[in-house]
Design an enzyme around this catalytic site. Structure first.
Site, PDB file in Angstrom:
ATOM      1  CB  CYS A  29      86.585  17.762  31.150  1.00 27.54           C
ATOM      2  SG  CYS A  29      85.767  18.977  30.118  1.00 27.54           S
ATOM      3  NE  ARG A  52      81.178  27.802  35.751  1.00 28.74           N
ATOM      4  CZ  ARG A  52      82.011  27.252  34.878  1.00 28.74           C
ATOM      5  NH1 ARG A  52      81.607  26.955  33.646  1.00 28.74           N
ATOM      6  NH2 ARG A  52      83.229  26.963  35.217  1.00 28.74           N
ATOM      7  CG  HIS A  84     111.229  27.765  41.373  1.00 33.67           C
ATOM      8  ND1 HIS A  84     112.251  28.531  40.907  1.00 33.67           N
ATOM      9  CD2 HIS A  84     110.859  26.972  40.358  1.00 33.67           C
ATOM     10  CE1 HIS A  84     112.500  28.209  39.657  1.00 33.67           C
ATOM     11  NE2 HIS A  84     111.657  27.274  39.298  1.00 33.67           N
ATOM     12  CD  GLU A 129      81.657  24.317  27.566  1.00 31.66           C
ATOM     13  OE1 GLU A 129      81.895  24.239  28.783  1.00 31.66           O
ATOM     14  OE2 GLU A 129      82.428  24.873  26.773  1.00 31.66           O
ATOM     15  NE  ARG A 167      88.732  25.093  33.427  1.00 30.31           N
ATOM     16  CZ  ARG A 167      88.481  24.078  34.278  1.00 30.31           C
ATOM     17  NH1 ARG A 167      89.461  23.501  34.921  1.00 30.31           N
ATOM     18  NH2 ARG A 167      87.234  23.665  34.460  1.00 30.31           N
ATOM     19  NE  ARG A 183      88.557  25.799  27.875  1.00 31.76           N
ATOM     20  CZ  ARG A 183      87.796  25.664  28.975  1.00 31.76           C
ATOM     21  NH1 ARG A 183      86.642  25.055  28.919  1.00 31.76           N
ATOM     22  NH2 ARG A 183      88.182  26.179  30.112  1.00 31.76           N
ATOM     23  CG  ASN A 214      82.266  22.902  35.703  1.00 29.08           C
ATOM     24  OD1 ASN A 214      81.888  21.933  36.347  1.00 29.08           O
ATOM     25  ND2 ASN A 214      83.541  23.187  35.523  1.00 29.08           N
ATOM     26  CG  ASP A 215      80.066  26.637  31.073  1.00 29.94           C
ATOM     27  OD1 ASP A 215      79.634  27.558  31.800  1.00 29.94           O
ATOM     28  OD2 ASP A 215      81.222  26.608  30.631  1.00 29.94           O
TER      29      ASP A 215
HETATM   30  C1  PEP Z   1      82.791  23.051  32.124  1.00 30.62           C
HETATM   31  O1  PEP Z   1      82.079  23.968  31.729  1.00 30.62           O
HETATM   32  O2  PEP Z   1      82.358  22.069  32.738  1.00 30.62           O
HETATM   33  C2  PEP Z   1      84.244  23.092  31.884  1.00 30.62           C
HETATM   34  C3  PEP Z   1      84.993  22.052  32.144  1.00 30.62           C
HETATM   35  O3  PEP Z   1      84.782  24.237  31.444  1.00 30.62           O
HETATM   36  P1  PEP Z   1      84.974  25.537  32.347  1.00 30.62           P
HETATM   37  O4  PEP Z   1      84.735  25.147  33.782  1.00 30.62           O
HETATM   38  O5  PEP Z   1      86.370  25.982  32.111  1.00 30.62           O
HETATM   39  O6  PEP Z   1      83.934  26.459  31.817  1.00 30.62           O
HETATM   40 MG    MG Z   2      82.805  25.393  30.300  1.00 30.88          MG
END
Ligand code: PEP
Ligand code: MG
Length: 583
Positions: free
Chosen positions: A515, A478, A199, A444, A306, A343, A467-468
């Site tokens: 995303c 990564r 909180h 991804e 997530r 997701r 990201n992936d």
């Molecule tokens: C991504 O891979 O860009 C993504 C949004 O998922 P995460 O970062 O949770 O793997």
């Molecule tokens: Mg991902």
């Protein structure tokens, strides 16, 4: 000597000031046996302390300023309810009467019992409520100790320092105390305890006061009156900074404050480019309650929830269907009918399940291993439970299913078979859900990007996980520092891939978003607009920064200049083309 402490940044901004240490010693209790025959008088002391705190809470509630965050009244109510629960006083009264413990000792004994019981609870949200009970009990103990209000600013600083900006350092802070600190012009908070859902963190965020929590030993390592720099962005607390660092941070602070104020003005403006192209900004959430902030900042939905964060850090079993349903429903309710892409669980690689007491912790640790949908398909019962929970949430709003890490037609087929099965199971149970729930895929893995028509044929929407996608396209783990310098969103291969996905999706008229972190990086906003992207999903803290870029962009011009960027394979040529694009 200058040193830095690290914690969890929960509220942005930079604060510079002198440490005001709220010592736990103020809450330490004495332990003694009351004289025989004085038990009733001791019991009465406890009841009086409860009454005094009740009055204090009432006064706090009455005195809430009009602009106090809504959560404050709710927290005061929760604390009032805990206080009113006869169970909290019952056992200590018994301990006083039967074992002659002094009142504070009896109450802390009961408190410790309760905290132990809470430690067994797996639900993260409920777990955090243990803090509320502790804070209420500590307030009663304070009343018992007949202490002066420990939260009076002037009690803590030498008189010459009153007026100097100060930063609270405490083991923990109760949310309602937080508000009183505000009245005393404290400018930042550092606590040993706390997580994102505490909180105190929620209030700090809603009050927009820089705060770093979970700094473990801050209250032991920082001395009263030490100069501190609190960086609520990075989660860093610099203790006893030298003059040069102070000057630098002061500059940064002034700049950040000005910018933040200006940015807030963008909250209510329409998100469109200079040439009137509508852009949609969605939020990425890890915790359901972050939806409140996302809405405040103008998100038009949740582009990525997530869900695996509900599964991680759990000591025992995974949350069951009912628990998941409650969490998903909370996001859906908080988003008031806006779309929420839930997701499905993405564990494996750097996100191991926290559980050791069940075999589902056996996820792959390699990013090329048993991750995300691959893992879910090997655990159909867990996957079905999650699908049912999402489907049930879809009866209350726009919950949508989003599948991570798909690459193979077979995986797509199996995923849809299980979604159908989950629907059938709910029908048999007579539980409601949206039969037309939308199902989306994350793009991804390069293989998915290269066979996009397959995905366009099967899904209602697509979302690019950059990201992936970068990790797998460039073969860069990564999470591995050794190759982090090669992780490059501007690699021509990435730009080609992204441009191609966005273009194909737009042509096919299927909604496409980004995303991954690229969507929340304002220095890349124009580049993504140039590719034709109109849906961005990012952590809510980035929303206004990205919006500012959008408001200053001309998509027509960006699109016209983009082919030169794509044609530039040499770094120098690319830099020039990018410079021209962003000019
Ligand atoms: C991504 O891979 O860009 C993504 C949004 O998922 P995460 O970062 O949770 O793997
Ligand atoms: Mg991902």
């Amino acid at each position: 000597m200058t040193f830095a402490l690290h914690g969890i940044p929960v509220s942005k901004g930079i604060a510079i000031g002198k440490a005001v240490l709220i010592s736990r010693a103020a809450l330490e209790v004495s332990h003694y046996l009351v004289e025989p025959g004085k038990e009733e008088a001791e019991a009465q002391k406890l009841l009086d302390a409860f009454n005094q705190v009740r009055l204090e809470l009432d006064q706090l509630r009455l005195g809430l300023p009009k602009d106090a965050p809504q959560e404050m009244a709710a927290f005061l109510d929760v604390h009032g309810m805990i206080l009113a629960d006869p169970a909290l006083a019952e056992k200590p009264m018994k301990l006083i009467r039967t074992q002659r413990l002094n009142a504070a000792w009896a109450l802390t004994t009961e408190l410790n019992d309760l905290l132990e019981q809470f430690a067994e609870i797996e639900d993260l949200y409920l777990k955090e409520r243990a803090n509320d009970i502790r804070q209420v009990a500590e307030r009663v103990i304070k009343a018992l100790n007949a202490q002066k209000d420990a939260l009076n600013h002037s009690d803590f600083l030498p008189s010459s320092d009153v007026g100097v900006e100060s930063i609270i350092v405490a083991h923990d802070i109760a949310p309602h105390d937080m508000l009183r600190f505000k009245e005393h012009a404290f400018t930042g908070f550092v606590t040993d305890l706390g997580g994102k859902t505490s909180h105190t963190a929620i209030v700090a965020r809603s009050m927009e006061i820089p705060a770093v929590v979970g700094v473990r030993h801050a209250s032991e390592m920082v001395r009263h009156g030490d100069w501190l720099i609190l960086d609520g962005e990075q989660g860093i607390v610099v203790v006893a900074p030298d003059e040069q660092l102070l000057v630098e941070y002061r500059k940064l602070q002034t700049q950040t404050l000005k910018e933040a104020r200006k940015l807030q003005q963008l909250k209510h403006s329409k998100t469109e480019t200079l040439d009137r192209v509508d852009i949609e900004l969605f939020a990425n959430l890890e915790l359901p309650e972050d939806a409140v902030q996302a809405i405040k900042l103008g998100a038009v939905g949740v582009g990525l929830f997530r869900s695996e964060f509900l599964f991680m850090d759990r000591k025992q079993a995974l949350p069951d269907e009912e628990q998941q349903y409650q969490e998903y429903r909370r996001v859906v309710d908080l988003m008031h009918g806006l779309p929420v892409n839930i997701r499905t669980i993405d564990v494996g690689a750097d996100k191991a399940l926290g559980s050791s007491s069940n075999d589902v912790s056996q996820t792959g640790t390699s990013p090329l291993g048993l991750r995300a949908i691959r893992w879910s398909l090997t655990e159909p019962e867990i996957f079905l439970a999650q699908l049912r929970a999402i489907l049930r949430a879809s009866a209350h709003g726009q919950a949508r299913i989003m599948i991570p890490m798909l690459a193979h037609a077979k995986e797509i087929e199996e995923t849809f078979r299980l979604i159908e099965k989950a629907k059938q199971q709910l029908l048999q149970r007579g539980q409601s859900f949206n039969p037309n729930i939308q199902v989306g895929a994350m793009i991804e893995i390069p293989a998915a990007a290269l066979v996009l028509p397959l995905f366009i044929n099967h899904f209602d929407f697509l979302s690019i996980g950059t990201n992936d996608l970068i990790q797998y396209t460039l073969a860069i783990d990564r999470a591995d520092h050794a190759v982090a310098h090669l992780y490059d969103p501007l690699h021509p291969a990435i730009l080609h891939l992204l441009a191609s996905i966005i273009q194909q999706a737009k042509r096919a008229n299927i909604p496409i978003a980004v995303c991954g972190e690229m969507a929340g990086d304002p220095s890349l906003t124009k580049l993504l607009l140039a590719m034709g992207l109109t849906d961005f999903s990012m952590h809510f803290s980035q929303l206004l920064l990205v919006k500012r870029e959008i408001l200053n962009s001309n998509v027509g011009m960006l699109k016209a200049r983009f082919p030169r960027v794509l044609k530039a394979y040499e770094p120098e040529a690319q830099a020039k083309a990018l410079e021209r694009l962003l000019a």
